[in-house]
Design a protein around this motif. Structure first.
Motif, mmCIF file in Angstrom:
data_model
loop_
_atom_site.group_PDB
_atom_site.id
_atom_site.type_symbol
_atom_site.label_atom_id
_atom_site.label_comp_id
_atom_site.label_asym_id
_atom_site.label_seq_id
_atom_site.Cartn_x
_atom_site.Cartn_y
_atom_site.Cartn_z
ATOM 1 N N THR A 34 76.301 46.335 60.417
ATOM 2 C CA THR A 34 76.477 46.745 61.922
ATOM 3 C C THR A 34 75.670 47.620 62.464
ATOM 4 O O THR A 34 75.017 47.417 63.463
ATOM 5 C CB THR A 34 78.087 47.026 62.300
ATOM 6 N N GLN A 53 69.700 37.293 68.083
ATOM 7 C CA GLN A 53 69.223 38.369 67.608
ATOM 8 C C GLN A 53 70.420 39.001 66.896
ATOM 9 O O GLN A 53 70.005 39.634 65.739
ATOM 10 C CB GLN A 53 68.961 39.424 68.817
ATOM 11 N N ARG A 54 71.612 38.965 67.314
ATOM 12 C CA ARG A 54 72.700 39.573 66.282
ATOM 13 C C ARG A 54 72.650 38.801 65.151
ATOM 14 O O ARG A 54 72.663 39.593 64.059
ATOM 15 C CB ARG A 54 73.814 39.759 67.183
ATOM 16 N N TYR A 106 68.251 48.899 64.876
ATOM 17 C CA TYR A 106 67.068 48.330 64.808
ATOM 18 C C TYR A 106 66.631 47.154 65.688
ATOM 19 O O TYR A 106 65.504 46.511 65.907
ATOM 20 C CB TYR A 106 66.630 47.998 63.386
ATOM 21 N N VAL A 107 67.749 46.073 66.115
ATOM 22 C CA VAL A 107 67.567 45.114 66.789
ATOM 23 C C VAL A 107 68.037 45.031 68.138
ATOM 24 O O VAL A 107 67.267 44.961 69.190
ATOM 25 C CB VAL A 107 68.227 44.040 65.879
ATOM 26 N N GLN A 148 73.162 48.922 61.251
ATOM 27 C CA GLN A 148 71.604 48.836 61.240
ATOM 28 C C GLN A 148 71.140 48.061 62.460
ATOM 29 O O GLN A 148 69.973 48.157 62.917
ATOM 30 C CB GLN A 148 71.457 48.475 59.948
ATOM 31 N N TYR A 149 71.839 46.841 62.253
ATOM 32 C CA TYR A 149 71.329 45.907 63.598
ATOM 33 C C TYR A 149 71.572 46.222 65.082
ATOM 34 O O TYR A 149 70.652 46.107 65.779
ATOM 35 C CB TYR A 149 71.706 44.374 63.430
ATOM 36 N N TYR A 150 72.477 47.266 65.270
ATOM 37 C CA TYR A 150 72.431 47.930 66.403
ATOM 38 C C TYR A 150 71.112 48.658 66.470
ATOM 39 O O TYR A 150 70.258 48.807 67.578
ATOM 40 C CB TYR A 150 73.720 48.752 66.782
ATOM 41 N N GLY A 163 69.937 39.775 62.601
ATOM 42 C CA GLY A 163 70.031 40.978 61.863
ATOM 43 C C GLY A 163 71.044 40.792 60.696
ATOM 44 O O GLY A 163 70.746 41.357 59.801
ATOM 45 N N MET A 164 72.166 39.956 61.138
ATOM 46 C CA MET A 164 73.198 39.817 60.178
ATOM 47 C C MET A 164 72.588 39.112 58.957
ATOM 48 O O MET A 164 72.943 39.238 57.792
ATOM 49 C CB MET A 164 74.347 39.158 60.711
ATOM 50 N N PHE A 169 71.710 43.424 57.408
ATOM 51 C CA PHE A 169 71.808 44.603 58.027
ATOM 52 C C PHE A 169 73.302 44.956 58.198
ATOM 53 O O PHE A 169 73.975 43.846 58.554
ATOM 54 C CB PHE A 169 71.177 44.637 59.517
#
Length: 241
Positions: free
Chosen positions: A142, A131-132, A148-149, A144-146, A135-136, A140
């Motif tokens: 950092t 999942q991380r 939204y993900v 943003q992926y925290y 996002g990358m 995204f």
């Protein structure tokens, strides 16, 4: 030997309130206020610290989060209450204007924040690394992926331990009596002595604690049911690294 119950004690006039019953309801209100505000403080700070402890390639921020957790969870809550009431205002003159209620909210919020931080940290770390990476791969940042993900999933899977923590905040609010906040425990001690009817007073206070805890449990159970993630279970109890 039987007990001579006298529930009419709650209809007596204490002088500062029309009846002891109305004083009891006021004390319940103060208890709820301390617990709710401290929980808000704990959720905000706990979320920040929990995120810091899981940031990749940020040893200084992660180290700060670790120090925060170790500091506030290794000092007993009652000691922290007294530190905030007696010591901190002496070190920071601006805080001398803070009343007992505010200082208790701060102390209880900080104390609880470390447990929520640990729960969120474990929740984030329980998610698949894919999942991380996804996002990358989408470009995204950092943050943003925290946002939204990771966090939407992590919060949903840690609702069960958050339920226990919410109930603990309510019960721990009883330490506010130590600095004369007129919550339920302070009321029980004061009125039990005034009326010489401690059995009835403590029975009523206990009933209100139980009612409050059951209400919290049902509310959180409803939230958990509506937000449950299939295939995931809570992985954090808030106590470990």
């Amino acid at each position: 030997m039987g007990t001579d119950w006298d529930w009419q004690v709650f209809l007596q006039d204490p002088g500062n309130y029309p009846t002891y019953w109305q004083w009891l309801m006021s004390a319940w209100g103060w208890t709820v206020s301390v617990a709710v505000l401290a929980l808000i403080v704990a959720l905000v700070l706990g979320s920040i610290i929990g995120i810091l402890r899981t940031l990749p390639n940020s040893p200084w921020l992660s180290g700060f989060g670790t120090c925060w957790v170790e500091l506030f969870r290794n000092v007993p809550l009652l000691v922290q209450i007294f530190l905030w009431y007696h010591v901190i205002p002496a070190l920071i003159p601006a805080m001398k204007s803070f009343d007992s209620f505010t200082l208790v909210v701060i102390a209880l919020g900080l104390f609880t924040s470390v447990r929520i931080a640990e729960q969120l940290r474990s929740g984030i770390q329980s998610l698949p690394r894919g999942q991380r990476y996804a996002g990358m791969a989408m470009g995204f940042t950092t943050a943003q992926y925290y946002r939204y993900v990771l966090l939407p999933m992590a919060y949903r899977i840690i609702i069960p331990p958050l339920t226990s923590e919410t109930m603990n905040v309510f019960k721990n609010s009883s330490v506010a009596f130590a600095v004369s906040v007129t919550e339920l425990t302070w009321y029980a001690m004061q009125v039990g002595e005034e009326t010489s009817r401690p059995i009835e007073i403590y029975a009523a206070v206990t009933a209100l604690y139980v009612i409050s805890a059951l209400a919290i449990n049902r509310i959180m159970a409803f939230i958990e049911k509506r937000s449950r993630v299939p295939g995931f279970i809570a992985s954090a109890s808030g106590g470990g690294h």
